[in-house]
Scaffold this motif. Structure first.
Motif, PDB file in Angstrom:
ATOM      1  N   LEU A  22       0.854  -1.170   0.000  1.00  0.00           N
ATOM      2  CA  LEU A  22       0.000   0.000   0.000  1.00  0.00           C
ATOM      3  C   LEU A  22       0.898   1.231   0.000  1.00  0.00           C
ATOM      4  O   LEU A  22       1.984   1.196   0.587  1.00  0.00           O
ATOM      5  N   TYR A  23       0.479   2.303  -0.647  1.00  0.00           N
ATOM      6  CA  TYR A  23       1.341   3.481  -0.683  1.00  0.00           C
ATOM      7  C   TYR A  23       0.515   4.761  -0.746  1.00  0.00           C
ATOM      8  O   TYR A  23      -0.660   4.755  -1.124  1.00  0.00           O
ATOM      9  N   ALA A  24       1.144   5.857  -0.335  1.00  0.00           N
ATOM     10  CA  ALA A  24       0.551   7.190  -0.418  1.00  0.00           C
ATOM     11  C   ALA A  24       1.567   8.126  -1.048  1.00  0.00           C
ATOM     12  O   ALA A  24       2.773   8.018  -0.781  1.00  0.00           O
ATOM     13  N   SER A  25       1.105   9.040  -1.895  1.00  0.00           N
ATOM     14  CA  SER A  25       1.994   9.963  -2.608  1.00  0.00           C
ATOM     15  C   SER A  25       1.437  11.373  -2.548  1.00  0.00           C
ATOM     16  O   SER A  25       0.223  11.583  -2.649  1.00  0.00           O
ATOM     17  N   LEU A  26       2.351  12.347  -2.415  1.00  0.00           N
ATOM     18  CA  LEU A  26       1.982  13.761  -2.390  1.00  0.00           C
ATOM     19  C   LEU A  26       2.992  14.538  -3.222  1.00  0.00           C
ATOM     20  O   LEU A  26       4.206  14.383  -3.044  1.00  0.00           O
ATOM     21  N   GLY A  27       2.517  15.365  -4.130  1.00  0.00           N
ATOM     22  CA  GLY A  27       3.396  16.194  -4.943  1.00  0.00           C
ATOM     23  C   GLY A  27       2.894  17.630  -4.993  1.00  0.00           C
ATOM     24  O   GLY A  27       1.683  17.866  -5.082  1.00  0.00           O
ATOM     25  N   HIS A  28       3.825  18.569  -4.941  1.00  0.00           N
ATOM     26  CA  HIS A  28       3.456  19.989  -5.006  1.00  0.00           C
ATOM     27  C   HIS A  28       4.338  20.675  -6.042  1.00  0.00           C
ATOM     28  O   HIS A  28       5.573  20.590  -5.988  1.00  0.00           O
ATOM     29  N   GLN A  29       3.734  21.352  -6.986  1.00  0.00           N
ATOM     30  CA  GLN A  29       4.449  22.045  -8.054  1.00  0.00           C
ATOM     31  C   GLN A  29       4.217  23.552  -7.946  1.00  0.00           C
ATOM     32  O   GLN A  29       3.076  23.998  -7.761  1.00  0.00           O
ATOM     33  N   ARG A  30       5.297  24.313  -8.073  1.00  0.00           N
ATOM     34  CA  ARG A  30       5.215  25.776  -8.114  1.00  0.00           C
ATOM     35  C   ARG A  30       5.922  26.219  -9.386  1.00  0.00           C
ATOM     36  O   ARG A  30       7.143  26.341  -9.438  1.00  0.00           O
ATOM     37  N   TYR A  31       5.139  26.392 -10.439  1.00  0.00           N
ATOM     38  CA  TYR A  31       5.659  26.761 -11.745  1.00  0.00           C
ATOM     39  C   TYR A  31       5.505  28.266 -11.952  1.00  0.00           C
ATOM     40  O   TYR A  31       4.439  28.830 -11.679  1.00  0.00           O
ATOM     41  N   GLU A  32       6.556  28.888 -12.454  1.00  0.00           N
ATOM     42  CA  GLU A  32       6.518  30.326 -12.713  1.00  0.00           C
ATOM     43  C   GLU A  32       5.415  30.649 -13.723  1.00  0.00           C
ATOM     44  O   GLU A  32       5.207  29.916 -14.696  1.00  0.00           O
ATOM     45  N   HIS A  33       4.700  31.749 -13.489  1.00  0.00           N
ATOM     46  CA  HIS A  33       3.598  32.211 -14.330  1.00  0.00           C
ATOM     47  C   HIS A  33       2.369  31.315 -14.221  1.00  0.00           C
ATOM     48  O   HIS A  33       1.417  31.466 -14.994  1.00  0.00           O
ATOM     49  N   ASN A  34       2.368  30.359 -13.277  1.00  0.00           N
ATOM     50  CA  ASN A  34       1.223  29.487 -13.066  1.00  0.00           C
ATOM     51  C   ASN A  34       0.964  29.367 -11.568  1.00  0.00           C
ATOM     52  O   ASN A  34       1.904  29.418 -10.771  1.00  0.00           O
ATOM     53  N   PRO A  35      -0.290  29.182 -11.168  1.00  0.00           N
ATOM     54  CA  PRO A  35      -0.574  29.026  -9.743  1.00  0.00           C
ATOM     55  C   PRO A  35       0.012  27.705  -9.228  1.00  0.00           C
ATOM     56  O   PRO A  35       0.156  26.734  -9.970  1.00  0.00           O
ATOM     57  N   SER A  36       0.360  27.685  -7.941  1.00  0.00           N
ATOM     58  CA  SER A  36       0.837  26.453  -7.321  1.00  0.00           C
ATOM     59  C   SER A  36      -0.268  25.400  -7.384  1.00  0.00           C
ATOM     60  O   SER A  36      -1.463  25.712  -7.314  1.00  0.00           O
ATOM     61  N   ARG A  37       0.130  24.154  -7.504  1.00  0.00           N
ATOM     62  CA  ARG A  37      -0.854  23.080  -7.578  1.00  0.00           C
ATOM     63  C   ARG A  37      -0.329  21.847  -6.873  1.00  0.00           C
ATOM     64  O   ARG A  37       0.884  21.602  -6.818  1.00  0.00           O
ATOM     65  N   THR A  38      -1.252  21.041  -6.342  1.00  0.00           N
ATOM     66  CA  THR A  38      -0.903  19.882  -5.532  1.00  0.00           C
ATOM     67  C   THR A  38      -1.685  18.665  -6.003  1.00  0.00           C
ATOM     68  O   THR A  38      -2.865  18.773  -6.354  1.00  0.00           O
ATOM     69  N   ALA A  39      -1.032  17.519  -5.995  1.00  0.00           N
ATOM     70  CA  ALA A  39      -1.684  16.249  -6.292  1.00  0.00           C
ATOM     71  C   ALA A  39      -1.391  15.286  -5.150  1.00  0.00           C
ATOM     72  O   ALA A  39      -0.315  15.334  -4.540  1.00  0.00           O
ATOM     73  N   PHE A  40      -2.340  14.420  -4.860  1.00  0.00           N
ATOM     74  CA  PHE A  40      -2.126  13.427  -3.807  1.00  0.00           C
ATOM     75  C   PHE A  40      -3.026  12.227  -4.062  1.00  0.00           C
ATOM     76  O   PHE A  40      -4.053  12.327  -4.752  1.00  0.00           O
ATOM     77  N   GLY A  41      -2.617  11.081  -3.509  1.00  0.00           N
ATOM     78  CA  GLY A  41      -3.423   9.878  -3.691  1.00  0.00           C
ATOM     79  C   GLY A  41      -2.889   8.710  -2.903  1.00  0.00           C
ATOM     80  O   GLY A  41      -1.784   8.759  -2.337  1.00  0.00           O
ATOM     81  N   VAL A  42      -3.674   7.651  -2.854  1.00  0.00           N
ATOM     82  CA  VAL A  42      -3.281   6.397  -2.216  1.00  0.00           C
ATOM     83  C   VAL A  42      -3.524   5.273  -3.206  1.00  0.00           C
ATOM     84  O   VAL A  42      -4.433   5.343  -4.058  1.00  0.00           O
ATOM     85  N   GLY A  43      -2.698   4.231  -3.133  1.00  0.00           N
ATOM     86  CA  GLY A  43      -2.852   3.139  -4.078  1.00  0.00           C
ATOM     87  C   GLY A  43      -2.391   1.821  -3.522  1.00  0.00           C
ATOM     88  O   GLY A  43      -1.869   1.718  -2.412  1.00  0.00           O
ATOM     89  N   VAL A  44      -2.603   0.775  -4.318  1.00  0.00           N
ATOM     90  CA  VAL A  44      -2.156  -0.574  -3.986  1.00  0.00           C
ATOM     91  C   VAL A  44      -1.454  -1.143  -5.216  1.00  0.00           C
ATOM     92  O   VAL A  44      -1.863  -0.898  -6.346  1.00  0.00           O
ATOM     93  N   ALA A  45      -0.383  -1.871  -4.991  1.00  0.00           N
ATOM     94  CA  ALA A  45       0.377  -2.466  -6.093  1.00  0.00           C
ATOM     95  C   ALA A  45       0.732  -3.907  -5.748  1.00  0.00           C
ATOM     96  O   ALA A  45       1.033  -4.232  -4.588  1.00  0.00           O
ATOM     97  N   HIS A  46       0.701  -4.769  -6.742  1.00  0.00           N
ATOM     98  CA  HIS A  46       1.031  -6.192  -6.563  1.00  0.00           C
ATOM     99  C   HIS A  46       1.923  -6.649  -7.709  1.00  0.00           C
ATOM    100  O   HIS A  46       1.587  -6.446  -8.885  1.00  0.00           O
ATOM    101  N   ALA A  47       3.048  -7.237  -7.386  1.00  0.00           N
ATOM    102  CA  ALA A  47       3.960  -7.792  -8.386  1.00  0.00           C
ATOM    103  C   ALA A  47       3.835  -9.326  -8.377  1.00  0.00           C
ATOM    104  O   ALA A  47       3.660  -9.936  -7.328  1.00  0.00           O
ATOM    105  N   PHE A  48       3.942  -9.924  -9.555  1.00  0.00           N
ATOM    106  CA  PHE A  48       3.894 -11.392  -9.626  1.00  0.00           C
ATOM    107  C   PHE A  48       4.841 -11.900 -10.693  1.00  0.00           C
ATOM    108  O   PHE A  48       5.387 -11.124 -11.469  1.00  0.00           O
TER     109      PHE A  48
END
Length: 326
Positions: free
Chosen positions: A300-326
């Motif tokens: 199980l995992y959680a991810s958070l990213g925040h971007q501050r790009y010049e000439h653009n408003p700051s923006r944030t993405a976040f989420g949780v997920g599940v991964a399985h390898a076989f």
């Protein structure tokens, strides 16, 4: 699994009798399944792939004398819909479709696969250039240099080279070498040519490093430098990428730092990237992540990213997920 276990006994027996006594072959099926719930940078809420899902069939045959034949077929897909990744634009075997030989001299493959630089650069990103929310490499590296500008039915392909020849060397005292080149010219109006890529790597003890260079068939160029240091449960890394467009003076320089720390079955990750374009525009991105291993194959995992790009408003993405390898 061994494919011969799925065959009728009579067929498997006849196939074994038809092969030289020294030949031994094995076919395996493997994959990675990933999906999650997340809010993307465009503020939309989604259920879908945060990392990547794929299904691969690979095989080797012992030809004797230290020589082996091998192949790999790998397709990527969207787990939430069952559709192939980029259905209608990308090939079905988007991830890889190669056949080749390997021995004490290294490995030689033919077909479609990650270029020499791309096959190594992910090691120097805290999120392995694999996480659409948190990876700084995903959003900032190789900005003006797709591996091929036209291989996906006229659309750019970042990472994979079609009609390619690939060489992977053995390792000597921690050093190894990768090279790839396309045998056919890129069909980009006014910018057609053959692409090539090289990577020199070092990985021994606590230290790993690489220098990679790629020039696609359209004349775009990319220089990549990466390094990491392992200190017990911690890994620290940094990367530099200089991407240059072939038909304009556009350039991008990215510097990133990151790290991971293992606490039992939990791994914490963090990264920061800074990108500067030739017109002076500067972008920043910071990320955090946590992974909890339910087993050797499932997390199980959680991810958070925040971007501050010049000439653009700051923006944030976040989420949780599940991964399985076989």
């Amino acid at each position: 699994m061994r494919m011969s276990q799925c065959l009728p006994l009579s067929f498997a027996t006849l196939a074994a009798l038809a092969l030289p006594a020294t030949a031994q072959s094995q076919v395996t099926i493997s994959g990675y399944l990933d999906t999650g719930v997340f809010r993307d940078y465009d503020k939309t809420r989604k259920l879908g792939t945060i990392q990547r899902s794929h299904l691969a069939v690979a095989g080797t045959e012992d030809l004797g004398g230290g020589l082996k034949a091998n192949f790999r077929l790998s397709t990527r897909f969207e787990l939430d819909t069952g559709q192939s990744e980029g259905a209608g634009s990308k090939p079905f075997w988007h991830d890889e479709s190669t056949v080749g030989l390997q021995g004490g001299w290294g490995q030689l493959r033919l077909g479609r696969a990650l270029s020499a630089m791309w096959s190594q650069e992910w090691k120097f990103d805290a999120f392995s250039n694999f996480n659409r929310i948190a990876s700084t490499a995903w959003h900032m590296a190789h900005y003006y240099t797709p591996t091929d500008r036209a291989s996906n039915n006229g659309a750019a392909e970042y990472g994979r080279m079609t009609n390619g020849i690939y060489y992977d060397s053995p390792t000597w005292d921690g050093f190894s070498f990768n090279a790839s080149a396309s045998t056919e010219r890129t069909q980009t109006p006014g910018r057609d040519g053959r692409g090539g890529s090289v990577a020199l790597n070092y990985d021994q003890g606590p230290v790993a490093a690489m220098v990679g260079y790629e020039r696609n068939g359209s004349g775009d160029k990319d220089l990549f430098l990466g390094g990491l240091y392992r200190l017990g449960a911690a890994t620290l890394m940094m990367a530099y990428d200089h991407s240059r467009a072939g038909s304009s003076p556009d350039t991008s320089r990215m510097v990133s730092v990151g790290g991971s720390y293992a606490l039992g079955v939990t791994t914490l990750r963090a990264s920061y990237g800074r990108q500067r374009l030739n017109d002076g525009v500067t972008h920043h991105m910071a990320s955090l992540g946590a992974e909890y291993n339910l087993s050797k194959r499932t997390m199980l995992y959680a991810s958070l990213g925040h971007q501050r790009y010049e000439h653009n408003p700051s923006r944030t993405a976040f989420g949780v997920g599940v991964a399985h390898a076989f």
